[in-house]
Structure formats: C-alpha cells, structure tokens
Design an enzyme around this catalytic site. Structure first.
Site, PDB file in Angstrom:
ATOM      1  N   HIS A  77       0.824  -1.210   0.000  1.00 56.40           N
ATOM      2  CA  HIS A  77       0.000   0.000   0.000  1.00 56.40           C
ATOM      3  C   HIS A  77       0.859   1.261   0.000  1.00 56.40           C
ATOM      4  O   HIS A  77       0.425   2.311  -0.486  1.00 56.40           O
ATOM      5  CB  HIS A  77      -0.901   0.024   1.241  1.00 56.40           C
ATOM      6  CG  HIS A  77      -2.025  -0.961   1.191  1.00 56.40           C
ATOM      7  ND1 HIS A  77      -1.831  -2.305   1.395  1.00 56.40           N
ATOM      8  CD2 HIS A  77      -3.366  -0.793   0.979  1.00 56.40           C
ATOM      9  CE1 HIS A  77      -2.990  -2.935   1.311  1.00 56.40           C
ATOM     10  NE2 HIS A  77      -3.938  -2.041   1.063  1.00 56.40           N
ATOM     11  N   GLU A  91       6.133  -3.847  13.447  1.00 58.21           N
ATOM     12  CA  GLU A  91       5.647  -2.470  13.377  1.00 58.21           C
ATOM     13  C   GLU A  91       5.666  -1.757  14.721  1.00 58.21           C
ATOM     14  O   GLU A  91       5.888  -0.543  14.776  1.00 58.21           O
ATOM     15  CB  GLU A  91       4.224  -2.438  12.791  1.00 58.21           C
ATOM     16  CG  GLU A  91       4.145  -2.688  11.308  1.00 58.21           C
ATOM     17  CD  GLU A  91       3.995  -4.145  10.937  1.00 58.21           C
ATOM     18  OE1 GLU A  91       3.854  -4.455   9.740  1.00 58.21           O
ATOM     19  OE2 GLU A  91       4.031  -5.005  11.867  1.00 58.21           O
ATOM     20  N   GLN A 136      -7.349  -5.847   3.716  1.00 55.71           N
ATOM     21  CA  GLN A 136      -6.787  -4.949   4.715  1.00 55.71           C
ATOM     22  C   GLN A 136      -7.619  -3.658   4.857  1.00 55.71           C
ATOM     23  O   GLN A 136      -7.072  -2.568   4.989  1.00 55.71           O
ATOM     24  CB  GLN A 136      -5.326  -4.613   4.374  1.00 55.71           C
ATOM     25  CG  GLN A 136      -4.409  -5.833   4.497  1.00 55.71           C
ATOM     26  CD  GLN A 136      -2.997  -5.576   4.037  1.00 55.71           C
ATOM     27  OE1 GLN A 136      -2.584  -6.082   3.004  1.00 55.71           O
ATOM     28  NE2 GLN A 136      -2.262  -4.796   4.800  1.00 55.71           N
ATOM     29  N   GLY A 181       3.245   1.301  32.091  1.00 52.26           N
ATOM     30  CA  GLY A 181       3.927   0.103  32.559  1.00 52.26           C
ATOM     31  C   GLY A 181       4.315  -0.793  31.402  1.00 52.26           C
ATOM     32  O   GLY A 181       4.345  -2.017  31.523  1.00 52.26           O
TER      33      GLY A 181
END
Length: 607
Positions: A38, A59, A122, A438
C-alpha cells in the site's frame, strides 16, 4: 508554490511523491517502518528525495523507534505502517507516545476510497476512528493535492502544546494518483513553526515571591523540561539561588545537569528518604514540565509534601495537568524554558537575594543523598544459590562498559537495579522505557531510534529476560544496519517483579507462583549470535570485565566492522528490589487488604 517540486525522471509525480517531498521540506531525514505494498508510492518518493528508510522486524518497534529518535534528537519522529495489519501492530507505539508526550508522525495507508465498506483486503478496521483515542490528531487524506497542507497541520499538532503522536491515513489510490500541480493545497508548509507560549507576567512575579520566601525550595523537572535551552536556564537558576534540582523517571536527562549543576540531587525519589534521615521536607516545590502521579508518589506526600507544609508551583504547557492530582499554590501554563528565562531575568534585577534565605545545610544534605552507599554494596557478589547478585552484576557491568553511552532501560526489577548503578558509566542520556502504561518491550524500538539519532554514541539496550521476549528479533535489525547497540539481558528465569510481588503478598511459605516463571534453558546469547550479534553469556561477576572487553575490543582489530553485541547476565531473582516492596505496599496491618501498586483498602467489618 511553497517549495520546488522534485519531478521523478521515470514516472509522473504521485501523491506518494508529494507526501515524501512535504516531509523532506519540513526537515524529516529518516523514517522507520515495515514494508507494505500500500505504501510503495510513498516509499519510492522517500528514496527519490533522500529520506532514509529504516526497516524493522515488527511495526510496534518501528513506531517506538520513531519515539526513541524524537526523544534523543529533540525533533519530530516519523514512522510508516501498512494498512490494517501493520497499523494494528503499530497501535502500542501510538499508546506509548501518547502516554509519554512524544511527538511522532505515523503514516499509514488503506484500500482505495471506492472500496470503502466493501470488506476489501486490509480494509476491515477504520484506522482513523481506531487511532483517535491514542493520538492528538488523526485524519484520512482523500486528495493527493492536499498532502502539504495536511502534513503541515499534523506536524504542528504533534509539536504544539503538550507534544504527542499524530496519524495520517493515505488510501492507496491517493498515494498512487498523479498530482495536478495547479490544485496543490500548500497550507502553511513553508511557514516557520510557532514560538512556544510564554508565562503571564503576574505569574512570574508570584513565582519569584514564593522562591524568595522559601528556605527549603526544590526543583523537580520532567520530560517537558529537558531541551538544551531549558537545561541552560535551570543551570542559571541553580547558580543564582542555590536551589537543588531533581528529575523524574520519564526525564530523558543528558549528563549536563549531573556534571555542571552543583545542586543536582538525582532522581526525585531521593526526596522520600528525607524523613528517614531526620531531615525536613521541602517547603516549596517547583514542578517543571513534570506530571504528578505514580512517579511522584501520587497523593501520599512522600515526595511532594501536603499543601499545609509545602507550596507547589506547577508549570506545564498543558493546563489540564496543573492541579490534576495535588493542590497548587501557583499554576502556570507556559513552556518551561520561557518561564525559567522570565524568572531568571526577574531575579537578576531583584534587590532581594534569594540565596541568603535558603537553608544551605539542608541543600547540602539533600544533594548528598544520591551519593549514599547502596545497602547491597556489602553483599557477596555471588548469592548462596551460585547465581550472581543482580546489584553486583550490573555494578560491575556499568563500570566496564564504554563511557557516556545512551542508556535504554526496560523491564521490571532489572531496570530498578540499573537505576541504582547506571551512573558508573556516566550515560549521556537515559531512556526509561516503562512509563505510565507500565509498558515492556519498547526498549528495542527506543534503542534503534536512539542509535540512528546519535550514531556517534554507543547505545546500551538493557532488558530483563521478561521484556526481552517481546521484540528480540530487532537484534537482527541492529546487526543488519551495523549499529553500535549493546543489548544486555539480565536473566533471572522469571518475571522478577511479578514473582517477588506475589511472594510479598502471599508469603514465602506459599510456593505457588502463578504464571511468573520463565525457562532457565533459554540461551539469549545463542539466539543473538544467530541474529548476527557478537554475544557472550556470563555467570560469574569476576568474568564480566573480560567479557565486556572481549566484545568491545573485537572491533578494534584491523578490518573489523562495527557490529551489534549482546551480553547475557545470569543472575539470581533475589534479593527483591526495595522499590518492588514499596510498590506492592506490603504491611503488617491486618486491618487492610494489600492491593499491589495502588493504595491498600480497609477490610470490611474489621475490628
């Protein structure tokens, strides 16, 4: 036209080209991400204009690398993730950037506009809707010609006020569409960024009055007070007044203060030791670009005393943070550097000498706290179990690592042990990965971003064996790019804070530890070697100096290329770090129920 377009020689100018050129025009030099078809038009545009593309193995690490880059470089970090799948993997990076107020721009893509709600490849998740709670601004660009205007808006939003992440979704047809130059919407892409907001004149006068009236004032700085300009003004304030300066967990502090500030007291948590040492607490706290909450002991009064004992001046670019947790005597919505500059100028023209009122003996006492010997210094380097004592393992490691590195700490107890000993390698900057979320594992991305932002410095990427499991494959990225990153795995075969916390709550005699164990057979050095890193495993404290020297000196030979490295330290899970005990809140009071990490609650019907 606001900037000269660069026409690709073999193809027409596309939306992807215009997006890349817009980023290049505002000074973007590098972008982190993972390939997806894309984005190809944009990636080719980056190649054309000279934006360096750093590809990761996940990612999440890419988005967090952009954040690490922003923290070290002091400018916008940029990342790219492909449609839906890549975007979903990148969400944790948006979350950490929002929580830590880090300015990053995330570029993503989506199916063609004509295929909206078609269950296309997607295209299931509406990325703009999903990312809005985790960003300051999220927008889908529907016309290629709008790229400069929307990029300018997004970047200003990321950098203005309290910094944070922004996201732009460029559908694939927008990126691949030819651009009509006459229709380009330039917006303010060529305008300089706005100046930071300054303080109200009355606020400055009131702040100076409070400073001049205090005998035990203290400055606490956070992530909003760490620019070079701000640090310079803090040094001036310290020299003029003698006020001690402390920093918070999330302050990516350069070594400037530790070296040049004579009244630097280390981490703000040191203030919690004053009652134990028989010293009074501050009567005035200047909280500069630091948010109240867990890293400042919440509402307990342990670090910032109650309002009847201590006046609080809070300065922040985000007015919603002022007074969020604690009552303030004076709240100032301002850039911290501008506030300090105004205060310093006012003090320099004042006939009242602040330094004469400050209790110098008290200042000396609070600044010496950071030099107190560790209670573990006298312990044996090897525990009775035969495994290394975690304090001594890291003390020895930091003593022999290259000096002035960028230090990234990740994990639970190992990060606490590192905080106690890191000063031995004189780090130029420290990125503490776990924040208000955290979050574990983001140290891998932070280390990558830091290494790209500052290639002349060694980056120490320190993890426990728990946090190491999240993105260990990024050692392949470090090796592939030839980065000077030393990954340290402090391996105690368990989730240390979880295991020790369960023991504190449920007792030593209860052998049950629920899902807090890890495999003692895992060999991080072997995996790291397979990923192209020089690697070594150490089980005895006395072997650490030779191991470090062997890794570092291997590059000094003729023809040796720089390579990423990994050191695995096999340590004992004991002793429990004192901060774990404090966070768990264990008590002998039978009238309360211990709630780990939060305030305990009273038992029902207890007499």
């Amino acid at each position: 036209m606001s900037f000269p377009l660069s026409q690709p020689t073999t193809r027409s100018l596309t939306g992807g080209d215009l997006l890349a050129q817009s980023l290049k025009h505002i000074g973007v030099e590098v972008a982190f991400g993972l390939h997806g078809g894309h984005l190809d038009a944009f990636l080719m545009g980056c190649e054309t204009v000279g934006i360096r593309l750093i590809d990761t193995r996940h990612e999440t690490a890419a988005v967090q690398a952009a954040e690490g880059y922003a923290k070290i470089k002091g400018k916008l970090g940029v990342c790219f993730v492909t449609a839906n799948s890549g975007f979903s993997n990148g969400i944790p990076g948006l979350a950490t950037a929002l929580a830590d107020r880090s300015p990053i721009l995330c570029i993503t893509s989506s199916p063609p506009l004509r295929d909206a709600e078609n269950n296309s490849l997607q295209g299931i998740i509406d990325q703009v809707v999903a990312s809005r709670p985790l960003t300051k601004f999220a927008h889908r660009v529907t016309n290629a010609e709008d790229a400069p205007r929307i990029v300018s808006l997004a970047v200003r939003t990321a950098l203005a006020g309290a910094p944070g992440p922004v996201l732009l979704d460029f559908p694939i047809d927008v990126l691949f569409s030819p651009v009509h130059e006459k229709l380009i919407s330039w917006g303010s892409i060529s305008s300089p960024l706005l100046y930071a907001p300054g303080p109200h004149v009355e606020a400055v006068k009131k702040a100076v009055e409070l400073i001049q009236a205090a005998s035990r004032p203290a400055v606490i700085i956070g992530s909003g007070a760490q620019s070079k300009e701000t640090i310079s003004h803090i040094l001036t304030l310290s020299q003029t007044t003698g006020i001690p300066v402390f920093d918070t967990q999330k302050c990516t502090l350069s070594s400037t203060l530790a070296i040049e500030c004579k009244t630097y007291g280390g981490g703000a948590e040191k203030l919690g030791l004053l009652p134990v040492l028989g010293k009074p607490q501050p009567d005035l706290v200047l909280l500069l670009g630091a948010r109240t909450g867990m890293f400042l002991a919440g509402r307990s009064g342990a670090l910032i005393p109650p309002a009847e004992k201590c006046k609080l001046v809070q300065v922040d670019v985000d007015g919603t943070e002022i007074g969020r947790t604690l009552p303030v005597e004076l709240g100032v919505i301002s850039d911290v550097a501008q506030f300090l500059d105004a205060v310093n100028r006012h003090l320099s023209s004042s006939t009242s000498h602040t330094s004469n009122r400050i209790d110098k003996e008290w200042v000396s006492a609070v600044t010496r706290i950071q030099s107190l010997p560790s209670p573990f210094a006298s312990d044996a380097p090897q525990n009775p179990s035969g495994l290394m004592h975690p304090y001594h393992a890291l003390q020895t490691l930091f003593t022999h690592l290259p000096k002035n590195p960028i230090l990234v700490t990740d994990g639970g107890e190992c990060a606490l042990w590192a905080r106690d000993t890191a000063h031995l390698c004189s780090p130029s900057s420290i990125l503490k990965s776990t924040g208000a979320l955290g979050f574990l594992g983001n140290g891998f991305g932070y280390a990558l971003g830091a290494a790209v932002a500052s290639p002349d410095r060694t980056v120490i990427n320190l993890h426990g064996d728990g946090s190491a499991g999240f993105h260990f494959m990024e050692l392949d990225t470090y090796a592939r790019l030839g980065l000077d990153v030393i990954t340290v795995i402090v391996n105690n075969h368990c989730w240390g804070m979880s295991s020790n916390g369960q023991e504190l709550v449920y007792g030593e005699k209860n052998p049950k530890r629920v899902i807090s164990e890890l495999s003692p057979g895992t060999r991080y050095d072997v995996v790291a070697g397979g990923l192209g890193n020089r690697a070594v495993r150490v089980e005895k404290v006395e072997d650490i100096p030779r191991a470090v020297e062997g890794l570092v000196s291997a590059e000094k030979g003729q023809g040796q290329e720089r390579r990423a490295k990994c050191i695995e330290l096999v340590v004992d899970r004991k002793p429990t770090h004192p901060v774990t005990e404090v966070m768990v809140g264990q008590t002998e009071d039978e009238g309360v129920v211990v709630v780990p990490y939060y305030d305990n609650i009273p038992r029902a019907y207890y007499k």
